[in-house]
Design a protein around this motif. Structure first.
Motif, short mmCIF file in Angstrom:
data_model
loop_
_atom_site.label_atom_id
_atom_site.label_comp_id
_atom_site.label_asym_id
_atom_site.label_seq_id
_atom_site.Cartn_x
_atom_site.Cartn_y
_atom_site.Cartn_z
N ALA A 162 -6.16 20.57 19.55
CA ALA A 162 -5.08 19.90 20.28
C ALA A 162 -5.11 18.40 20.04
CB ALA A 162 -5.18 20.20 21.78
N GLU A 163 -6.32 17.82 20.04
CA GLU A 163 -6.45 16.39 19.78
C GLU A 163 -6.01 16.04 18.38
OE1 GLU A 163 -9.51 13.39 21.86
OE2 GLU A 163 -10.44 15.13 20.94
N ASP A 188 -2.33 15.75 20.84
CA ASP A 188 -2.28 16.05 22.27
C ASP A 188 -3.52 15.51 22.95
OD1 ASP A 188 -1.99 17.05 24.80
OD2 ASP A 188 -2.28 19.16 24.24
N THR A 189 -3.48 14.23 23.34
CA THR A 189 -4.64 13.59 23.95
C THR A 189 -4.42 13.25 25.43
OG1 THR A 189 -3.85 11.41 23.23
CG2 THR A 189 -5.34 12.58 21.75
N THR A 190 -3.22 13.46 25.93
CA THR A 190 -2.91 13.11 27.32
C THR A 190 -3.75 13.93 28.30
OG1 THR A 190 -0.64 12.57 26.69
CG2 THR A 190 -1.07 12.91 29.03
#
Length: 202
Positions: free
Chosen positions: A174-175, A179-181
């Protein structure tokens, strides 16, 4: 299907001795969080002299726990370091307890690891009021006391490791996709060991 990565296992006593020094465990933990760092950056984190930190980093690298990351250097004057494996390392007591020195080193390393884990959890407890409610609700501390055979306990450990690996790979994927939120480093401490009742109550 991608080949499953395995956690490197330490079987050499000289390699295990590397982590009989608590500062090296601390440096390794900081590198695991930072992913890469220089000796100067790590020295600030552990409040030690740069020369001393450099020495300990070289010792860990000599046994294959760290590697240099020259691609991160902008001027070539300072070394960047990173972990050799993103899976950390493990060891089995039975590989070392056949002689007194091996048993002593296993005891030292295990107790240093326990102390640093307790320190990290204590720090979280001191700071948890600063974390959003979603994180304090998600955090957990549990204890279970099933009756198992040694083989069942070993199997349980393997299943837990596989589960954590799947979540770790999901997070890394994901990172990598941006997608780091809301993503934070998470410490998961697990112990599985036999005990016999001494007559007290929990």
């Amino acid at each position: 299907m991608a080949k499953e990565k395995k956690t490197p296992s330490i079987t050499d006593l000289d390699a295990l001795k590397v982590f009989a020094h608590p500062l090296r465990i601390a440096l390794y933990r900081h590198l695991r969080t930072a992913e890469a760092a220089t000796a100067s950056q790590l020295a600030e984190q552990v409040d030690e002299a740069v020369a001393l930190v450099s020495y300990h980093l070289r010792r860990m690298a000599a046994h294959g726990f760290l590697v240099e990351a020259p691609e991160l250097s902008t001027d070539g004057r300072e070394r960047w370091w990173k972990l050799a494996s993103d899976r950390g390392w493990s060891f089995r007591s039975s590989d070392f307890t056949g002689d007194p020195e091996g048993a002593a080193v296993v005891g030292q390393v295990t107790r240093h690891l326990l102390a640093t884990r307790a320190e990290r959890y204590s720090a979280y407890l001191d700071q948890q009021a600063a974390w959003p409610e979603e994180w304090t609700d998600a955090a957990f501390s549990s204890e279970y006391t099933p009756r198992l055979t040694a083989a069942e306990l070993a199997g349980l450990g393997e299943e837990i490791a596989a589960l954590v690996q799947r979540y770790g790979e999901r997070g890394r994927a994901a990172e990598a996709a941006g997608d780091t939120t809301g993503r934070e480093h998470v410490a998961l401490h697990l112990y599985g060991f036999p005990y016999r009742s001494s007559g007290g109550t929990a």
